[in-house]
Design a protein around this motif. Structure first.
Motif, PDB file in Angstrom:
ATOM      1  N   ILE A  59      62.038  18.377  21.051  1.00  0.00           N
ATOM      2  CA  ILE A  59      60.606  18.367  20.752  1.00  0.00           C
ATOM      3  C   ILE A  59      60.404  18.321  19.238  1.00  0.00           C
ATOM      4  O   ILE A  59      61.182  18.893  18.477  1.00  0.00           O
ATOM      5  CB  ILE A  59      59.893  19.600  21.338  1.00  0.00           C
ATOM      6  N   ARG A  60      59.353  17.628  18.820  1.00  0.00           N
ATOM      7  CA  ARG A  60      59.003  17.604  17.405  1.00  0.00           C
ATOM      8  C   ARG A  60      57.586  17.100  17.248  1.00  0.00           C
ATOM      9  O   ARG A  60      57.030  16.451  18.128  1.00  0.00           O
ATOM     10  CB  ARG A  60      59.956  16.738  16.596  1.00  0.00           C
ATOM     11  N   CYS A  61      57.036  17.401  16.091  1.00  0.00           N
ATOM     12  CA  CYS A  61      55.731  16.892  15.728  1.00  0.00           C
ATOM     13  C   CYS A  61      55.937  15.989  14.519  1.00  0.00           C
ATOM     14  O   CYS A  61      56.583  16.381  13.545  1.00  0.00           O
ATOM     15  CB  CYS A  61      54.786  18.039  15.390  1.00  0.00           C
ATOM     16  N   LYS A  62      55.415  14.794  14.597  1.00  0.00           N
ATOM     17  CA  LYS A  62      55.590  13.811  13.528  1.00  0.00           C
ATOM     18  C   LYS A  62      54.219  13.488  12.944  1.00  0.00           C
ATOM     19  O   LYS A  62      53.345  13.003  13.654  1.00  0.00           O
ATOM     20  CB  LYS A  62      56.240  12.562  14.106  1.00  0.00           C
ATOM     21  N   CYS A  63      54.053  13.764  11.654  1.00  0.00           N
ATOM     22  CA  CYS A  63      52.799  13.474  10.966  1.00  0.00           C
ATOM     23  C   CYS A  63      53.030  12.366   9.948  1.00  0.00           C
ATOM     24  O   CYS A  63      53.911  12.472   9.100  1.00  0.00           O
ATOM     25  CB  CYS A  63      52.264  14.718  10.253  1.00  0.00           C
ATOM     26  N   LYS A 105      58.641  18.140  12.087  1.00  0.00           N
ATOM     27  CA  LYS A 105      58.928  19.568  12.221  1.00  0.00           C
ATOM     28  C   LYS A 105      58.995  19.915  13.698  1.00  0.00           C
ATOM     29  O   LYS A 105      58.247  19.379  14.511  1.00  0.00           O
ATOM     30  CB  LYS A 105      57.846  20.395  11.532  1.00  0.00           C
ATOM     31  N   ASN A 106      59.896  20.816  14.052  1.00  0.00           N
ATOM     32  CA  ASN A 106      60.028  21.257  15.432  1.00  0.00           C
ATOM     33  C   ASN A 106      59.026  22.379  15.683  1.00  0.00           C
ATOM     34  O   ASN A 106      59.271  23.537  15.341  1.00  0.00           O
ATOM     35  CB  ASN A 106      61.446  21.760  15.709  1.00  0.00           C
ATOM     36  N   VAL A 107      57.892  22.016  16.246  1.00  0.00           N
ATOM     37  CA  VAL A 107      56.844  22.988  16.580  1.00  0.00           C
ATOM     38  C   VAL A 107      56.358  22.700  17.994  1.00  0.00           C
ATOM     39  O   VAL A 107      56.644  21.653  18.568  1.00  0.00           O
ATOM     40  CB  VAL A 107      55.654  22.920  15.585  1.00  0.00           C
ATOM     41  N   SER A 108      55.607  23.641  18.546  1.00  0.00           N
ATOM     42  CA  SER A 108      55.068  23.442  19.889  1.00  0.00           C
ATOM     43  C   SER A 108      53.915  22.438  19.841  1.00  0.00           C
ATOM     44  O   SER A 108      53.418  22.080  18.773  1.00  0.00           O
ATOM     45  CB  SER A 108      54.578  24.779  20.462  1.00  0.00           C
ATOM     46  N   GLN A 109      53.471  22.020  21.017  1.00  0.00           N
ATOM     47  CA  GLN A 109      52.430  21.004  21.095  1.00  0.00           C
ATOM     48  C   GLN A 109      51.086  21.517  20.540  1.00  0.00           C
ATOM     49  O   GLN A 109      50.353  20.779  19.898  1.00  0.00           O
ATOM     50  CB  GLN A 109      52.259  20.533  22.535  1.00  0.00           C
ATOM     51  N   CYS A 132      44.391  16.268   5.272  1.00  0.00           N
ATOM     52  CA  CYS A 132      44.800  16.426   6.676  1.00  0.00           C
ATOM     53  C   CYS A 132      43.998  15.519   7.612  1.00  0.00           C
ATOM     54  O   CYS A 132      44.501  15.117   8.657  1.00  0.00           O
ATOM     55  CB  CYS A 132      44.671  17.877   7.114  1.00  0.00           C
ATOM     56  N   LEU A 133      42.773  15.185   7.256  1.00  0.00           N
ATOM     57  CA  LEU A 133      41.998  14.257   8.087  1.00  0.00           C
ATOM     58  C   LEU A 133      42.599  12.856   8.066  1.00  0.00           C
ATOM     59  O   LEU A 133      42.471  12.103   9.028  1.00  0.00           O
ATOM     60  CB  LEU A 133      40.537  14.225   7.634  1.00  0.00           C
ATOM     61  N   LEU A 134      43.265  12.498   6.978  1.00  0.00           N
ATOM     62  CA  LEU A 134      43.907  11.185   6.892  1.00  0.00           C
ATOM     63  C   LEU A 134      45.225  11.129   7.656  1.00  0.00           C
ATOM     64  O   LEU A 134      45.644  10.062   8.097  1.00  0.00           O
ATOM     65  CB  LEU A 134      44.160  10.820   5.421  1.00  0.00           C
ATOM     66  N   CYS A 135      45.887  12.262   7.793  1.00  0.00           N
ATOM     67  CA  CYS A 135      47.197  12.300   8.460  1.00  0.00           C
ATOM     68  C   CYS A 135      47.046  12.127   9.972  1.00  0.00           C
ATOM     69  O   CYS A 135      46.128  12.662  10.581  1.00  0.00           O
ATOM     70  CB  CYS A 135      47.906  13.620   8.171  1.00  0.00           C
ATOM     71  N   GLU A 136      47.982  11.385  10.555  1.00  0.00           N
ATOM     72  CA  GLU A 136      48.005  11.177  12.007  1.00  0.00           C
ATOM     73  C   GLU A 136      49.223  11.888  12.568  1.00  0.00           C
ATOM     74  O   GLU A 136      50.364  11.531  12.270  1.00  0.00           O
ATOM     75  CB  GLU A 136      48.075   9.684  12.319  1.00  0.00           C
ATOM     76  N   CYS A 137      49.003  12.912  13.372  1.00  0.00           N
ATOM     77  CA  CYS A 137      50.093  13.717  13.927  1.00  0.00           C
ATOM     78  C   CYS A 137      50.267  13.415  15.412  1.00  0.00           C
ATOM     79  O   CYS A 137      49.292  13.356  16.161  1.00  0.00           O
ATOM     80  CB  CYS A 137      49.815  15.207  13.720  1.00  0.00           C
ATOM     81  N   LYS A 138      51.529  13.231  15.819  1.00  0.00           N
ATOM     82  CA  LYS A 138      51.849  12.961  17.229  1.00  0.00           C
ATOM     83  C   LYS A 138      52.941  13.918  17.678  1.00  0.00           C
ATOM     84  O   LYS A 138      53.926  14.129  16.978  1.00  0.00           O
ATOM     85  CB  LYS A 138      52.348  11.530  17.398  1.00  0.00           C
ATOM     86  N   TYR A 139      52.759  14.437  18.871  1.00  0.00           N
ATOM     87  CA  TYR A 139      53.775  15.300  19.481  1.00  0.00           C
ATOM     88  C   TYR A 139      54.732  14.418  20.261  1.00  0.00           C
ATOM     89  O   TYR A 139      54.322  13.601  21.086  1.00  0.00           O
ATOM     90  CB  TYR A 139      53.103  16.319  20.402  1.00  0.00           C
ATOM     91  N   GLU A 140      56.038  14.547  19.994  1.00  0.00           N
ATOM     92  CA  GLU A 140      57.046  13.715  20.655  1.00  0.00           C
ATOM     93  C   GLU A 140      58.019  14.600  21.409  1.00  0.00           C
ATOM     94  O   GLU A 140      58.452  15.641  20.909  1.00  0.00           O
ATOM     95  CB  GLU A 140      57.791  12.877  19.614  1.00  0.00           C
ATOM     96  N   GLU A 141      58.351  14.152  22.601  1.00  0.00           N
ATOM     97  CA  GLU A 141      59.263  14.908  23.450  1.00  0.00           C
ATOM     98  C   GLU A 141      60.280  13.940  24.023  1.00  0.00           C
ATOM     99  O   GLU A 141      59.941  12.830  24.428  1.00  0.00           O
ATOM    100  CB  GLU A 141      58.446  15.547  24.580  1.00  0.00           C
ATOM    101  N   ARG A 142      61.534  14.363  24.044  1.00  0.00           N
ATOM    102  CA  ARG A 142      62.594  13.516  24.603  1.00  0.00           C
ATOM    103  C   ARG A 142      63.606  14.401  25.295  1.00  0.00           C
ATOM    104  O   ARG A 142      63.608  15.620  25.122  1.00  0.00           O
ATOM    105  CB  ARG A 142      63.261  12.693  23.511  1.00  0.00           C
TER     106      ARG A 142
END
Length: 194
Positions: free
Chosen positions: A39-43, A58-62, A85-95
């Protein structure tokens, strides 16, 4: 009978051992349901004022997958954090790394089996096969036709006439001659019967 039982037991043990090993690889550890690599969050943050764009992982929860928890250190001062932070696009990824490992093991097993089969065909199969007395004269005729057709074709610069393309062309010419001969005999027989 004992030798047959020993051979059968040897053949049946190897698939069982293989299945047990594969089961051990597939079973995830009991204490953790997901590994930290799974699991990771990619911004993805674009350029902002004089700060270049950057990608943060970063490895964080959803629920914590947002700019405030992932982007560290924060490249902007405190009053610009919200705009950045409004410009950043964050996606939660799971594999699933276990699935990836299993697919790679299966792929390597198939490739290894094919390589072993190729080695068998190249090394062992010619030793096992016995020449067929009926097909041997046909091969000799084809080889003599090959040499005749290759001798008729001039080779540029004295190069060897054993290229794959020339062999294919020779085989194609032989096939055309055979078809023409078959047509001729069929039409001759048809005329004789008419």
């Amino acid at each position: 009978a004992p030798t047959m039982f020993a051979q059968c037991s040897r053949n049946s043990v190897s698939p069982v051992v293989l299945l047990v090993l594969l089961g051990c690889l597939l079973c995830p550890p009991a204490q953790a349901s997901k590994s930290s690599e799974d699991i990771r969050c990619k911004c993805i943050c674009p350029p902002y004022r004089n700060i270049s764009g950057h990608i943060y992982n970063k490895n964080v929860s959803q629920k914590d997958c947002n700019c405030l928890h992932v982007v560290e250190p924060m490249p902007v001062p405190g009053n610009d954090v919200e705009a950045y932070c409004l410009l950043c696009e964050c996606k939660y990824e799971e594999r699933s790394t276990t699935t990836i490992k299993v697919i790679i093991i299966i792929y390597l097993s198939v490739v290894g089996a094919l390589l072993l089969y190729m080695a068998f065909l190249v090394l062992v199969d010619p030793l096992i096969r016995k020449p067929d007395p009926y097909t041997q004269p046909l091969h000799n005729e084809e080889e003599s036709e090959d040499t005749r057709s290759l001798a008729a074709v001039p080779t540029p610069g004295g190069a060897r006439a054993n290229t794959v393309l020339e062999r294919v062309e020779g085989a194609q010419q032989r096939w055309k001659r055979q078809v023409q001969e078959q047509r001729k005999t069929v039409f001759d027989r048809h005329k004789m019967l008419s």
